[in-house]
Write a protein that holds these residues in place. Sequence first.
Motif, short mmCIF file in Angstrom:
data_model
loop_
_atom_site.label_atom_id
_atom_site.label_comp_id
_atom_site.label_asym_id
_atom_site.label_seq_id
_atom_site.Cartn_x
_atom_site.Cartn_y
_atom_site.Cartn_z
N PRO A 161 0.55 -1.13 0.24
CA PRO A 161 0.42 0.18 0.09
C PRO A 161 1.45 1.12 0.15
O PRO A 161 1.35 1.26 0.86
CB PRO A 161 -0.61 -0.30 1.42
CG PRO A 161 -0.69 -1.23 1.66
CD PRO A 161 0.96 -2.04 0.98
N VAL A 162 0.67 2.29 -1.01
CA VAL A 162 1.49 3.54 -0.94
C VAL A 162 0.70 4.25 -1.52
O VAL A 162 -0.43 4.74 -2.06
CB VAL A 162 2.42 3.49 -1.89
CG1 VAL A 162 3.28 4.58 -2.85
CG2 VAL A 162 3.34 2.35 -1.96
N LEU A 163 0.58 5.74 -0.52
CA LEU A 163 -0.57 6.88 -0.54
C LEU A 163 0.90 8.11 -0.88
O LEU A 163 1.87 8.10 -0.27
CB LEU A 163 -0.98 7.01 0.59
CG LEU A 163 -2.20 8.75 0.70
CD1 LEU A 163 -2.51 8.45 -0.44
CD2 LEU A 163 -2.17 8.77 2.08
N THR A 178 2.85 1.03 8.82
CA THR A 178 2.99 2.24 8.13
C THR A 178 4.37 2.97 7.92
O THR A 178 4.05 3.38 9.29
CB THR A 178 1.80 2.73 6.96
OG1 THR A 178 0.65 1.70 7.40
CG2 THR A 178 1.70 3.97 6.53
N LEU A 179 4.91 3.46 7.36
CA LEU A 179 5.85 4.46 7.62
C LEU A 179 5.38 5.20 6.92
O LEU A 179 5.52 5.53 5.58
CB LEU A 179 7.15 3.99 7.07
CG LEU A 179 8.08 3.06 8.09
CD1 LEU A 179 8.64 2.55 8.14
CD2 LEU A 179 7.74 4.10 9.69
N ASP A 180 5.43 7.09 7.92
CA ASP A 180 4.86 7.75 6.84
C ASP A 180 6.35 8.96 6.77
O ASP A 180 6.64 9.21 7.18
CB ASP A 180 3.87 8.68 7.79
CG ASP A 180 3.75 10.11 6.33
OD1 ASP A 180 4.70 11.08 5.70
OD2 ASP A 180 2.57 10.90 6.65
N GLY A 210 15.05 -2.77 3.97
CA GLY A 210 13.59 -3.91 4.41
C GLY A 210 11.91 -2.46 3.78
O GLY A 210 11.32 -3.07 4.60
N LEU A 211 12.40 -1.63 4.86
CA LEU A 211 11.12 -0.31 4.15
C LEU A 211 10.67 -1.02 2.25
O LEU A 211 9.73 -0.30 2.96
CB LEU A 211 12.30 1.67 3.29
CG LEU A 211 10.69 2.82 3.63
CD1 LEU A 211 10.36 2.48 4.56
CD2 LEU A 211 11.60 3.45 3.52
N PHE A 212 11.42 -1.16 1.59
CA PHE A 212 10.49 -1.47 0.42
C PHE A 212 9.88 -3.19 0.29
O PHE A 212 9.63 -3.26 -0.57
CB PHE A 212 11.04 -1.26 -1.01
CG PHE A 212 11.09 0.41 -0.57
CD1 PHE A 212 10.20 1.52 -0.46
CD2 PHE A 212 12.27 0.50 -0.28
CE1 PHE A 212 10.67 2.96 -1.14
CE2 PHE A 212 12.44 2.16 0.03
CZ PHE A 212 11.82 3.76 -0.47
N ASP A 213 10.34 -4.37 1.36
CA ASP A 213 9.99 -5.77 1.11
C ASP A 213 8.39 -6.49 1.37
O ASP A 213 8.50 -7.23 1.48
CB ASP A 213 11.24 -6.44 2.23
CG ASP A 213 10.72 -6.02 4.08
OD1 ASP A 213 9.89 -5.13 4.02
OD2 ASP A 213 11.77 -6.08 4.54
N GLY A 214 8.04 -4.96 1.94
CA GLY A 214 6.02 -5.48 1.91
C GLY A 214 5.56 -5.19 3.03
O GLY A 214 4.64 -6.09 2.75
N TYR A 274 5.56 -2.97 5.02
CA TYR A 274 4.97 -2.05 5.60
C TYR A 274 4.68 -1.19 4.30
O TYR A 274 5.28 -1.51 3.42
CB TYR A 274 6.44 -0.83 6.39
CG TYR A 274 6.38 -1.43 7.27
CD1 TYR A 274 6.66 -0.88 8.49
CD2 TYR A 274 8.41 -2.22 7.30
CE1 TYR A 274 7.21 -1.62 9.87
CE2 TYR A 274 9.19 -2.83 8.73
CZ TYR A 274 8.70 -1.91 9.53
OH TYR A 274 8.84 -2.17 11.08
N GLY A 275 3.48 -0.87 5.10
CA GLY A 275 2.81 0.80 4.20
C GLY A 275 3.55 1.52 4.25
O GLY A 275 4.25 2.07 4.44
N LEU A 276 3.55 2.22 3.02
CA LEU A 276 4.18 3.43 2.13
C LEU A 276 3.91 5.01 2.84
O LEU A 276 2.27 4.84 1.89
CB LEU A 276 4.88 3.62 1.73
CG LEU A 276 6.39 4.88 0.91
CD1 LEU A 276 7.54 4.69 2.34
CD2 LEU A 276 6.67 4.59 0.14
#
Length: 500
Positions: free
Chosen positions: A102-104, A286-288, A319-323, A325-327
Amino acid sequence: MAAYGTDTEDTATTGDQPNDSTAGSTDDGGGTGGGPDEGAAEGADQGPAGAARRHDAVRAAVEQGLVGPATPLVALLDITGIQASAAALRAAFDTVTAPGTPVLHAFAVKATPLVPVLRLLHNEGIGMEVASPGELALARAAGVPPSRTVLDSPAKTPAELREALALGIAVNADNPQELARIDALVGSAPATRSPLGLRVNPQVGGGSIGALSTATATSKFGVALRDEGAREWVVRAYLDRPWLTRLHTHSGSQGMPLELMARGVAEAYGLAEEINERAGRRQVDTLDIGGGLPVNFGSDVHTPTYEEYARLLASTVPGLFDGRYGLVTEFGRSLLAKHGVVLARVEYAKSAGGRAIAVTHAGVQVAARTVYAPESWPLRVAAYDAEGRPKAGPEVVQDVAGPACFAGDLLAEGRSMPLLEQGDYAAALDTGAYYFAHHYGYNSLARPAVHGFGPDGAGGVRFATVRAAQTIDELVAESGGAHADALTGLNPRTGKTQKV
């Protein structure tokens, strides 16, 4: 701030440019004064096309009467360029994130708070980051749903928090006292759909512009992670509140090195990992990571690019992009700046002390940062002739002055460019964010009209009104015209209204 061991709330109400890149630019055929032209291939590919669209738009604006003797100042927005930047942002992060993540991408509304701009970005798949009731109202007017809206601000009132939770808008709390307010609201109201998080300051340091560096030791934003006891307080705050599922950080914007921005994100990622390990589950989901990509104000080249930043993040914080965490991202200036132009007619051309001076209608009211801090916020200025064509000819050292009544009201000082003459046009480039959309009412100068432009399908340019020019009647009304007798009608001795 309350000590990190208490969540007490008091009775008081508790989230650009210098240019590290360059101060000027190379001549792109539009008679600009400036400096070096550097950038990645992706950015270089966008530059010439954007310059060509700008040239066409300036000439069309003159031909169609949007600017001229009766309307000597106008602002223009390149719709094609804005759409291209939104697409580049999405593509850059799609490349590095695991499928299904999930990416916003939320646009920082403060950068260009104009409803048609927000609607355009919404249609391009971009959400909104808001930091005031006004910005939230603009996002809602643009049709942006609460599920694609994030509320940040270091000074949210109880009413603002209550509204956000009722609507289901994501909220990033700034400090312990605000979190205590949210505790009370969560405990006393029906279950909210709002994703809730906490902003932390990684204290990794600042960039070249202190005012835009938000991860310094004493920044007003977020919980300062390196202060004594702060990190443990944050972890405990999450363990005590299962509904805290997001973690937010933003290290700064213009003037920030990408490596420093990435280090701030890495600090937040490490904290999320610690919280989840101690919770024994994936509580932070989720990390903003904020926004802040700097803009090159020295040429038409788009650099640094979203692709460069996304790849740097992927190598720094894999690790931020390995699925897992949402972003959420919150870019602003980098989406709009390169796609705005302030076009001003030269009312008079004069000289003083051997220096040529072009007196225009664009100054501090549309470029406050540049006028008050020119070393940090230099703008390129392009010369166009009376028919709106790029002006050629030998370069002459000159000043480009605005209409305000103080000596420092200059868009450019000592700039080498083709000589601007009476009836020509000076174009202040890269002003699509934090410039004409943020009018400064010095000398009661009226807000200029803002028009978007795009192709008309027949090789020409068509325009659409984004914001109408402010009329003199509107200016008087805004300045209290309906209350002209409010002060003279007061009797200072009795406190009663005196008839006049």
